[in-house]
Design a protein around this motif. Structure first.
Motif, mmCIF file in Angstrom:
data_model
loop_
_atom_site.group_PDB
_atom_site.id
_atom_site.type_symbol
_atom_site.label_atom_id
_atom_site.label_comp_id
_atom_site.label_asym_id
_atom_site.label_seq_id
_atom_site.Cartn_x
_atom_site.Cartn_y
_atom_site.Cartn_z
ATOM 1 N N PRO A 1 -6.109 29.461 6.518
ATOM 2 C CA PRO A 1 -6.612 28.455 5.574
ATOM 3 C C PRO A 1 -6.665 27.081 6.232
ATOM 4 N N TRP A 2 -7.605 26.273 5.797
ATOM 5 C CA TRP A 2 -7.753 24.921 6.325
ATOM 6 C C TRP A 2 -6.571 24.067 5.903
ATOM 7 N N VAL A 3 -6.253 23.092 6.705
ATOM 8 C CA VAL A 3 -5.181 22.147 6.425
ATOM 9 C C VAL A 3 -5.808 20.926 5.749
ATOM 10 N N HIS A 4 -5.258 20.535 4.590
ATOM 11 C CA HIS A 4 -5.786 19.406 3.826
ATOM 12 C C HIS A 4 -4.756 18.287 3.721
ATOM 13 N N ASP A 5 -3.967 18.072 4.763
ATOM 14 C CA ASP A 5 -2.883 17.099 4.668
ATOM 15 C C ASP A 5 -3.205 15.755 5.325
ATOM 16 N N VAL A 6 -4.471 15.453 5.465
ATOM 17 C CA VAL A 6 -4.872 14.164 6.030
ATOM 18 C C VAL A 6 -4.410 13.063 5.088
ATOM 19 N N MET B 1 0.828 -1.182 0.000
ATOM 20 C CA MET B 1 0.000 0.000 0.000
ATOM 21 C C MET B 1 0.870 1.241 0.000
ATOM 22 N N ALA B 2 0.422 2.249 -0.673
ATOM 23 C CA ALA B 2 1.145 3.511 -0.720
ATOM 24 C C ALA B 2 0.299 4.597 -0.077
ATOM 25 N N ALA B 3 0.911 5.428 0.717
ATOM 26 C CA ALA B 3 0.183 6.542 1.318
ATOM 27 C C ALA B 3 0.084 7.663 0.302
ATOM 28 N N ILE B 4 -1.072 8.299 0.256
ATOM 29 C CA ILE B 4 -1.251 9.429 -0.642
ATOM 30 C C ILE B 4 -1.634 10.646 0.164
ATOM 31 N N SER B 5 -1.254 11.774 -0.300
ATOM 32 C CA SER B 5 -1.606 13.021 0.355
ATOM 33 C C SER B 5 -2.881 13.545 -0.262
ATOM 34 N N SER B 6 -3.743 14.098 0.577
ATOM 35 C CA SER B 6 -4.999 14.651 0.103
ATOM 36 C C SER B 6 -4.908 16.153 -0.088
ATOM 37 N N ASP B 7 -3.719 16.704 -0.005
ATOM 38 C CA ASP B 7 -3.547 18.142 -0.159
ATOM 39 C C ASP B 7 -3.830 18.518 -1.598
ATOM 40 N N ASP B 8 -4.962 19.199 -1.796
ATOM 41 C CA ASP B 8 -5.387 19.537 -3.153
ATOM 42 C C ASP B 8 -5.119 20.985 -3.506
ATOM 43 N N GLY B 9 -4.453 21.724 -2.622
ATOM 44 C CA GLY B 9 -4.123 23.112 -2.919
ATOM 45 C C GLY B 9 -5.344 24.008 -2.994
ATOM 46 N N ALA B 10 -6.383 23.700 -2.231
ATOM 47 C CA ALA B 10 -7.602 24.497 -2.273
ATOM 48 C C ALA B 10 -7.292 25.938 -1.891
ATOM 49 N N ALA B 11 -8.038 26.847 -2.473
ATOM 50 C CA ALA B 11 -7.836 28.267 -2.212
ATOM 51 C C ALA B 11 -8.181 28.596 -0.770
ATOM 52 N N ALA B 12 -7.482 29.534 -0.201
ATOM 53 C CA ALA B 12 -7.732 29.948 1.171
ATOM 54 C C ALA B 12 -9.060 30.672 1.264
ATOM 55 N N SER B 13 -9.646 30.618 2.429
ATOM 56 C CA SER B 13 -10.903 31.294 2.675
ATOM 57 C C SER B 13 -10.711 32.799 2.519
ATOM 58 N N SER B 14 -11.773 33.456 2.083
ATOM 59 C CA SER B 14 -11.686 34.901 1.885
ATOM 60 C C SER B 14 -11.767 35.646 3.208
ATOM 61 N N SER B 15 -12.107 34.950 4.306
ATOM 62 C CA SER B 15 -12.169 35.605 5.605
ATOM 63 C C SER B 15 -10.759 35.751 6.167
ATOM 64 N N SER B 16 -10.666 36.300 7.391
ATOM 65 C CA SER B 16 -9.365 36.496 8.010
ATOM 66 C C SER B 16 -8.876 35.241 8.721
ATOM 67 N N ARG B 17 -9.613 34.170 8.660
ATOM 68 C CA ARG B 17 -9.211 32.920 9.304
ATOM 69 C C ARG B 17 -8.080 32.277 8.527
#
Length: 95
Positions: free
Chosen positions: A19-24, A1-17
């Protein structure tokens, strides 16, 4: 089995928060079913939830704790990303 990264480079939120982490990480298994991969729809829904987090009450800001039920979670990537990035949300997943 190979591990894959789910980081899809989604755009950051337009708010001041931040950006979400997508590295699960999920395991890529040779399955004949649909549970062995992260589907594009999961990535799109994650981006949608990130962009509209404030108006959806994610994360909970002192009000009632939002509850999310993900039915047919597959490998669980979306629910895990939501739980990681919105810790005030109760996430329940089922496959």
């Amino acid at each position: 089995m190979a591990a894959i990264s789910s980081d899809d480079g989604a755009a950051a939120s337009s708010s001041s928060r931040a950006p979400w982490v997508h590295d699960v990480q999920v395991e890529l298994a040779a399955l004949e079913t649909t549970g062995g991969r992260v589907w594009r729809a999961a990535r799109e829904l994650c981006a949608f939830l990130e962009q509209r987090a404030a108006e959806l009450g994610l994360p909970a800001d002192g009000g009632p704790r939002p509850r999310v039920l993900e039915i047919g979670a597959g490998c669980g990537w979306l629910g895990i990303c939501l739980a990681r990035n919105a810790p005030g949300v109760e996430v329940v997943m089922t496959e």
